[in-house]
Design a protein around this motif. Structure first.
Motif, PDB file in Angstrom:
ATOM      1  N   ASN A  74      14.998  -1.555  -6.105  1.00  0.00           N
ATOM      2  CA  ASN A  74      14.547  -0.214  -6.490  1.00  0.00           C
ATOM      3  C   ASN A  74      13.682   0.357  -5.359  1.00  0.00           C
ATOM      4  OD1 ASN A  74      11.960  -1.478  -6.806  1.00  0.00           O
ATOM      5  ND2 ASN A  74      12.508  -2.031  -8.922  1.00  0.00           N
ATOM      6  N   ASP A  75      13.136   1.540  -5.608  1.00  0.00           N
ATOM      7  CA  ASP A  75      12.318   2.202  -4.583  1.00  0.00           C
ATOM      8  C   ASP A  75      11.109   1.356  -4.184  1.00  0.00           C
ATOM      9  OD1 ASP A  75      14.058   4.362  -4.772  1.00  0.00           O
ATOM     10  OD2 ASP A  75      12.826   5.385  -6.277  1.00  0.00           O
ATOM     11  N   GLN A  76      10.485   0.723  -5.157  1.00  0.00           N
ATOM     12  CA  GLN A  76       9.291  -0.081  -4.873  1.00  0.00           C
ATOM     13  C   GLN A  76       9.618  -1.243  -3.950  1.00  0.00           C
ATOM     14  OE1 GLN A  76       5.894   0.598  -6.091  1.00  0.00           O
ATOM     15  NE2 GLN A  76       5.729  -0.678  -4.243  1.00  0.00           N
ATOM     16  N   LYS A  77      10.775  -1.909  -4.188  1.00  0.00           N
ATOM     17  CA  LYS A  77      11.167  -3.022  -3.326  1.00  0.00           C
ATOM     18  C   LYS A  77      11.382  -2.556  -1.887  1.00  0.00           C
ATOM     19  CE  LYS A  77      11.302  -6.344  -6.413  1.00  0.00           C
ATOM     20  NZ  LYS A  77      10.397  -7.523  -6.307  1.00  0.00           N
ATOM     21  N   LEU A  78      11.954  -1.375  -1.742  1.00  0.00           N
ATOM     22  CA  LEU A  78      12.173  -0.824  -0.400  1.00  0.00           C
ATOM     23  C   LEU A  78      10.825  -0.537   0.284  1.00  0.00           C
ATOM     24  CD1 LEU A  78      13.790   0.508   1.896  1.00  0.00           C
ATOM     25  CD2 LEU A  78      13.853   2.615   0.524  1.00  0.00           C
ATOM     26  N   ILE A  79       9.920   0.101  -0.442  1.00  0.00           N
ATOM     27  CA  ILE A  79       8.600   0.420   0.115  1.00  0.00           C
ATOM     28  C   ILE A  79       7.835  -0.859   0.465  1.00  0.00           C
ATOM     29  CG2 ILE A  79       6.333   1.406  -0.410  1.00  0.00           C
ATOM     30  CD1 ILE A  79       8.455   3.483   0.220  1.00  0.00           C
ATOM     31  N   ASP A  80       7.934  -1.871  -0.409  1.00  0.00           N
ATOM     32  CA  ASP A  80       7.269  -3.150  -0.128  1.00  0.00           C
ATOM     33  C   ASP A  80       7.802  -3.766   1.161  1.00  0.00           C
ATOM     34  OD1 ASP A  80       5.770  -2.893  -2.419  1.00  0.00           O
ATOM     35  OD2 ASP A  80       7.024  -4.234  -3.637  1.00  0.00           O
ATOM     36  N   GLY A  81       9.121  -3.668   1.343  1.00  0.00           N
ATOM     37  CA  GLY A  81       9.730  -4.219   2.558  1.00  0.00           C
ATOM     38  C   GLY A  81       9.203  -3.522   3.801  1.00  0.00           C
ATOM     39  N   TRP A  82       9.129  -2.205   3.761  1.00  0.00           N
ATOM     40  CA  TRP A  82       8.606  -1.465   4.911  1.00  0.00           C
ATOM     41  C   TRP A  82       7.118  -1.770   5.145  1.00  0.00           C
ATOM     42  CZ3 TRP A  82      11.622   3.521   3.412  1.00  0.00           C
ATOM     43  CH2 TRP A  82      12.760   3.652   4.218  1.00  0.00           C
ATOM     44  N   MET A  83       6.358  -1.869   4.057  1.00  0.00           N
ATOM     45  CA  MET A  83       4.919  -2.128   4.194  1.00  0.00           C
ATOM     46  C   MET A  83       4.646  -3.530   4.739  1.00  0.00           C
ATOM     47  SD  MET A  83       2.997   0.469   3.533  1.00  0.00           S
ATOM     48  CE  MET A  83       1.395  -0.264   3.180  1.00  0.00           C
ATOM     49  N   ASN A  84       5.562  -4.453   4.542  1.00  0.00           N
ATOM     50  CA  ASN A  84       5.404  -5.821   5.048  1.00  0.00           C
ATOM     51  C   ASN A  84       5.874  -5.967   6.496  1.00  0.00           C
ATOM     52  OD1 ASN A  84       4.247  -6.892   2.702  1.00  0.00           O
ATOM     53  ND2 ASN A  84       6.265  -7.223   1.768  1.00  0.00           N
ATOM     54  N   SER A  85       6.384  -4.871   7.047  1.00  0.00           N
ATOM     55  CA  SER A  85       6.827  -4.862   8.440  1.00  0.00           C
ATOM     56  C   SER A  85       5.821  -4.047   9.259  1.00  0.00           C
ATOM     57  CB  SER A  85       8.215  -4.218   8.546  1.00  0.00           C
ATOM     58  OG  SER A  85       8.556  -3.970   9.900  1.00  0.00           O
ATOM     59  N   PRO A  86       5.114  -4.662  10.228  1.00  0.00           N
ATOM     60  CA  PRO A  86       4.037  -3.977  10.958  1.00  0.00           C
ATOM     61  C   PRO A  86       4.410  -2.602  11.520  1.00  0.00           C
ATOM     62  CG  PRO A  86       4.045  -6.296  11.500  1.00  0.00           C
ATOM     63  CD  PRO A  86       5.282  -6.059  10.677  1.00  0.00           C
ATOM     64  N   GLY A  87       5.558  -2.496  12.155  1.00  0.00           N
ATOM     65  CA  GLY A  87       5.949  -1.225  12.756  1.00  0.00           C
ATOM     66  C   GLY A  87       6.202  -0.132  11.729  1.00  0.00           C
ATOM     67  N   HIS A  88       6.911  -0.490  10.651  1.00  0.00           N
ATOM     68  CA  HIS A  88       7.208   0.492   9.597  1.00  0.00           C
ATOM     69  C   HIS A  88       5.932   0.868   8.840  1.00  0.00           C
ATOM     70  CE1 HIS A  88      11.037  -1.650  10.355  1.00  0.00           C
ATOM     71  NE2 HIS A  88      11.553  -0.429  10.231  1.00  0.00           N
ATOM     72  N   ARG A  89       5.091  -0.117   8.613  1.00  0.00           N
ATOM     73  CA  ARG A  89       3.811   0.141   7.944  1.00  0.00           C
ATOM     74  C   ARG A  89       2.965   1.115   8.772  1.00  0.00           C
ATOM     75  NH1 ARG A  89       0.114  -2.765   4.511  1.00  0.00           N
ATOM     76  NH2 ARG A  89      -2.054  -2.226   5.017  1.00  0.00           N
ATOM     77  N   ALA A  90       2.970   0.914  10.093  1.00  0.00           N
ATOM     78  CA  ALA A  90       2.190   1.782  10.978  1.00  0.00           C
ATOM     79  C   ALA A  90       2.647   3.232  10.862  1.00  0.00           C
ATOM     80  CB  ALA A  90       2.306   1.292  12.419  1.00  0.00           C
ATOM     81  N   ASN A  91       3.947   3.442  10.747  1.00  0.00           N
ATOM     82  CA  ASN A  91       4.455   4.806  10.571  1.00  0.00           C
ATOM     83  C   ASN A  91       4.001   5.395   9.240  1.00  0.00           C
ATOM     84  OD1 ASN A  91       5.741   5.318  12.976  1.00  0.00           O
ATOM     85  ND2 ASN A  91       7.802   4.828  12.236  1.00  0.00           N
TER      86      ASN A  91
END
Length: 284
Positions: free
Chosen positions: A147-164
């Protein structure tokens, strides 16, 4: 109104008349400043645009049932920003369009990179939708996230994506989530486009520059009129009398207009140049 001469000149004139010699003093008190062409500060010709594009992310786990929504991704992105003391990003329809174009292009041409096979990158996508920016960022994800939350969690756990997602300079966001076939497998493509628009920098008032140019044209016209009047006053036949006084008064009145307008233009040019300086500092 008669042209007034200072006491010292009156004395000299009286002596001149007594001696039988008459001199013209029509320029007394007429301070004529040379026309000044305004020096405008130039807008930054090349704006250093930044592009933040971390390596695309592939889902670590594939969910048997997967469904993503654009609205949910935007909402949850802003939840993360709020939790980290940052202002919410505003959805921008142009960025939505560029995100959708990116997702569809990756599925159509079967690639998963920030740069397409044709060489187009995030800045080209922004240009394609007429989005003028100073800073832009792009997050890419592929996979069957639950779901959307799983996608957001994945990005937040990735330093580069989180930085954006947590970049304090970004003000706007556009999102696209598209389900399609990639290398023979049904999957989701998710795209986040972040932007700091050029409009966030205070734009110089172009009407102010136009007013300056118009005033300079008036100054030029006044200068030509003054030259003609001066020539008229210097003619031998116009040495004294009411006709002479009228031309003197007209000349001095125009000189006052001329000098007042020049002073006004100098103030306007200074104001415009300060605006340009502020804009250039912002975009750089």
């Amino acid at each position: 109104m008669r042209f007034k001469l200072p006491t010292t000149l009156v004395t000299v004139l009286a002596l001149a008349i007594i001696s039988g010699v008459f001199y013209l003093f029509f320029l007394n008190g007429a301070e004529l400043t040379q026309i000044k062409t305004p020096s405008f500060n130039s807008l930054a010709e090349k704006i250093e645009k930044e592009i933040l594009a971390p390596e695309p992310m592939v889902a670590k786990e594939e969910a048997p049932q997967s469904f993503l929504t654009q609205a949910g991704v935007i909402r949850l992105t802003n939840v993360q920003r709020k939790d980290n003391g940052l202002p919410a990003l505003l959805e921008n329809k142009k960025l939505d369009a560029s995100a959708l174009a990116k997702a569809q292009d990756m599925l159509k041409n079967q690639y998963f990179e920030h740069i397409s096979p044709s060489g187009a990158g995030p800045s080209d996508l922004a240009k394609g939708v007429n989005y003028e920016f100073i800073l832009i960022g792009e997050n890419l994800a592929m996979g069957n996230f639950g779901n959307d939350q799983k996608l957001i969690d994945g990005w937040m756990n990735s330093p580069g994506h989180r930085a954006n997602m947590l970049n304090a300079r970004f003000q706007e966001i556009g999102v696209a989530v598209v389900k399609g076939t990639f290398e023979g497998k049904t999957t989701w493509m998710a795209v986040q486009e972040f932007g700091l628009p050029l409009s966030s920098c205070p734009q110089p008032d172009l009407s102010l520059k136009e007013k300056i140019n118009t005033s300079n044209e008036t100054i030029s016209d006044l200068n030509q009129s003054l030259v003609l009047l001066k020539s008229e006053l210097e003619k031998p036949r116009l040495k004294r009398g009411d006709s002479y006084d009228r031309v003197v008064d007209q000349y001095n009145e125009l000189v006052n207009q001329y000098n007042d307008l020049i002073k006004e233009v100098e103030i306007l040019v200074a104001a415009y140049n300060n605006q340009v300086k502020t804009f250039n500092a912002c975009v750089q």
